[in-house]
Design a protein around this motif. Structure first.
Motif, PDB file in Angstrom:
ATOM      1  N   GLY A 399       0.781  -1.235   0.000  1.00  0.00           N
ATOM      2  CA  GLY A 399       0.000   0.000   0.000  1.00  0.00           C
ATOM      3  C   GLY A 399       0.812   1.283   0.000  1.00  0.00           C
ATOM      4  N   ILE A 400       0.178   2.322   0.574  1.00  0.00           N
ATOM      5  CA  ILE A 400       0.753   3.671   0.498  1.00  0.00           C
ATOM      6  C   ILE A 400       1.974   3.856   1.394  1.00  0.00           C
ATOM      7  N   GLY A 401       2.105   2.965   2.369  1.00  0.00           N
ATOM      8  CA  GLY A 401       3.258   3.080   3.269  1.00  0.00           C
ATOM      9  C   GLY A 401       3.085   4.188   4.306  1.00  0.00           C
ATOM     10  N   ILE A 402       4.012   4.257   5.216  1.00  0.00           N
ATOM     11  CA  ILE A 402       3.936   5.267   6.288  1.00  0.00           C
ATOM     12  C   ILE A 402       5.227   6.089   6.256  1.00  0.00           C
ATOM     13  N   ALA A 403       5.091   7.405   6.331  1.00  0.00           N
ATOM     14  CA  ALA A 403       6.279   8.272   6.290  1.00  0.00           C
ATOM     15  C   ALA A 403       7.174   8.013   7.502  1.00  0.00           C
ATOM     16  N   PRO A 404       8.502   8.057   7.314  1.00  0.00           N
ATOM     17  CA  PRO A 404       9.418   7.761   8.442  1.00  0.00           C
ATOM     18  C   PRO A 404       9.119   8.588   9.682  1.00  0.00           C
TER      19      PRO A 404
END
Ligand code: ADP
Length: 471
Positions: A399-404
């Motif tokens: 999916g879109i992933g999570i920002a660090p």
């Protein structure tokens, strides 16, 4: 009345140190006294014996014709040693008694001896005593030697000075030890009492709301350091709890404000006649109420977990069955969104010991998030690995992933990486917080790894040895 630790320690320490010392001094003194008594008696006997042999020798050397000068010399010397000499040898016309010649000196000597003994022993029971011995000449008894003295024994001036000096030394020793005991007692008490006082001052500060206050000093005593550590830990825990409470209040107020003000706006518009109470408007109000209920319910659930009020019901189950039930729950939703849902197991007969229904709740949270944040055409993979020390579950998506910068806060209550989008998708931001609480109740950990626009993987690791079966 409460006694101070310092005072009590000084008294105890002094008593413990002084008791054996005093015992030693008493025993030693009694022993010395009896030694001196024996010594003085032996000396008395020896002196009497000496006078007897001197008088006998005098008769021997002067062949019976004894000059009174000789007797006088012996008598005077005996008087110096505390003895009153009386010699009778009637055949030789001798009846010499020093007390008739030097009556005053004899009296003085006896009084002096009596004074010596009473100065040392006020209750000394002594008096004038006499010892008579046969006077022999050429093997025949020719008379009698009578020696009078203050008895049963006496100390001369030298002996009295010696025994008094010894006593003084004991007294000085006792006083020195007493002073040392007090000094050491005070030092020890100060050493022990100081951390106690510091600890109680800190406890008072904490009780007045100064959470997080700490003692940074280190103490060499293990027990003292343990007490300080415990208070420091308590202070830290109270600080964390206080911060959590404050944050929760702020978060809840913040989360409830939007749906409530929406509701208020809608209803006021109807009351003011601006809007018609249409079905559409009612549905919108209902949606807001549902969201409010959802937030409240999730908060209540989280509170139960964080408060430790939930008891785990761990049992052994087959991971294949567990995965099948997850698959059937999400099959339709995945299909509808055009996402491929896959399961991976390292072996078919894998058995897991955990609270199945709560673990399912965790997996449901992770899988629904994965489906929610993955675009059509993507995939979600649920996998299980059997390790020697842990059961490892993971949910990965493309999916879109999570920002660090969001990763570290993702498990925080009400935290949403993209607030506008998640509010739209219905996310509240409590699902991952509950998941983490459940995993931690099992003694496990949950980790996340993500790359923006590539995907995310959540991994749950439950330790095998700390989970006990429910009975
Ligand atoms: P929510 O109810 O908002 O999903 P969660 O606690 O489950 O609350 O998740 C918190 C936030 O973490 C979400 O709002 C989202 O921004 C992010 N998140 C969780 N899972 C994923 C995922 N698989 N992919 C991308 N972002 C995710």
């Amino acid at each position: 009345m409460l006694k101070s630790l310092k005072g009590r320690l000084v008294v105890l320490f002094t008593a413990f140190l002084l008791f054996p010392l005093l015992l030693f001094i008493i025993v030693f003194n009694v022993r010395v006294e009896s030694l001196f008594e024996g010594y003085a008696s032996a000396q008395q006997d020896q002196r009497i014996q000496q006078v007897v042999s001197q008088v006998t020798d005098l008769f021997q050397t002067e062949r019976g014709v004894v000059s009174l000068t000789g007797l006088e010399t012996i008598g005077n010397a005996a008087l110096q040693n505390g003895m009153v000499l009386h010699v009778t040898a009637l055949e030789y016309e001798i009846d010499w008694d020093i007390s008739t010649h030097r009556s005053e000196e004899c009296q003085l000597m006896l009084q002096h001896r009596e004074k010596n003994m009473h100065s040392r022993y006020p209750n000394f029971e002594g008096g004038y005593e006499q010892r008579s011995v046969d006077l022999t000449y050429n093997g025949l008894v020719i008379g009698e030697i009578v020696i009078g003295y203050y008895g049963p024994y006496t100390f001369d001036d030298g002996e009295l000075t010696l025994i008094n000096s010894l006593n003084k030394i004991f007294v000085i020793l006792a006083v020195t030890f007493l002073a040392l005991a007090v000094i050491f007692g005070v030092a020890l008490a100060v050493n022990l009492a100081k951390p106690m006082t510091t600890a109680s001052t800190l406890a008072k500060r904490i009780s007045h709301g100064d959470y997080g206050a700490k003692i940074n000093e280190r103490y060499s005593l293990k027990e003292t350091q343990a007490l300080i550590n415990a208070i420091n830990d308590m202070s830290e825990t109270l600080q964390t709890k206080e911060q959590q409470k404050r944050r929760l209040t702020a978060d809840v107020a913040h989360e409830l404000r939007t749906p409530l003000s929406n509701l208020q706006g809608h209803i006021e518009a109807v009351i003011d006649g601006v809007w018609e109470p249409t079905l559409e408007l009612m549905e919108s109000c209902h949606e807001e109420i549902c969201r409010l209920t959802q937030i409240v319910n999730l908060l209540l659930e989280l509170d139960k977990y964080e408060d430790g009020r939930v008891e785990l019901q761990c049992e052994q189950f087959k991971v294949t069955d567990f995965f099948e039930s997850l698959e059937s729950s999400f099959k339709l939703a995945a299909q509808e969104k055009g996402i491929k849902l896959k399961t991976e197991l390292d072996h078919e007969d894998a058995l897991c010991l955990a609270d199945q229904s709560r673990l399912k709740q965790c997996m449901v949270n992770l899988i629904s998030n994965a489906l929610r944040y993955t675009s059509p055409g993507g995939s979600v993979t649920v996998s299980y690995q059997d390790q020697a020390s842990a059961y490892i579950y993971s949910v990965s998506d493309t999916g879109i992933g999570i920002a660090p910068e969001d990763l570290s806060q993702i498990f925080e209550r009400f935290y949403r990486a993209d607030r506008s989008r998640t509010t739209h998708t219905g996310g509240v931001g409590i699902g991952l917080t509950i998941t983490k609480a459940i995993v931690e109740m099992h003694g496990g950990i949950i980790t996340v790894d993500s790359k923006r626009n590539q995907g995310t993987i959540f991994t749950i690791s439950l330790p095998r040895n700390t989970i006990a079966p429910y009975d």
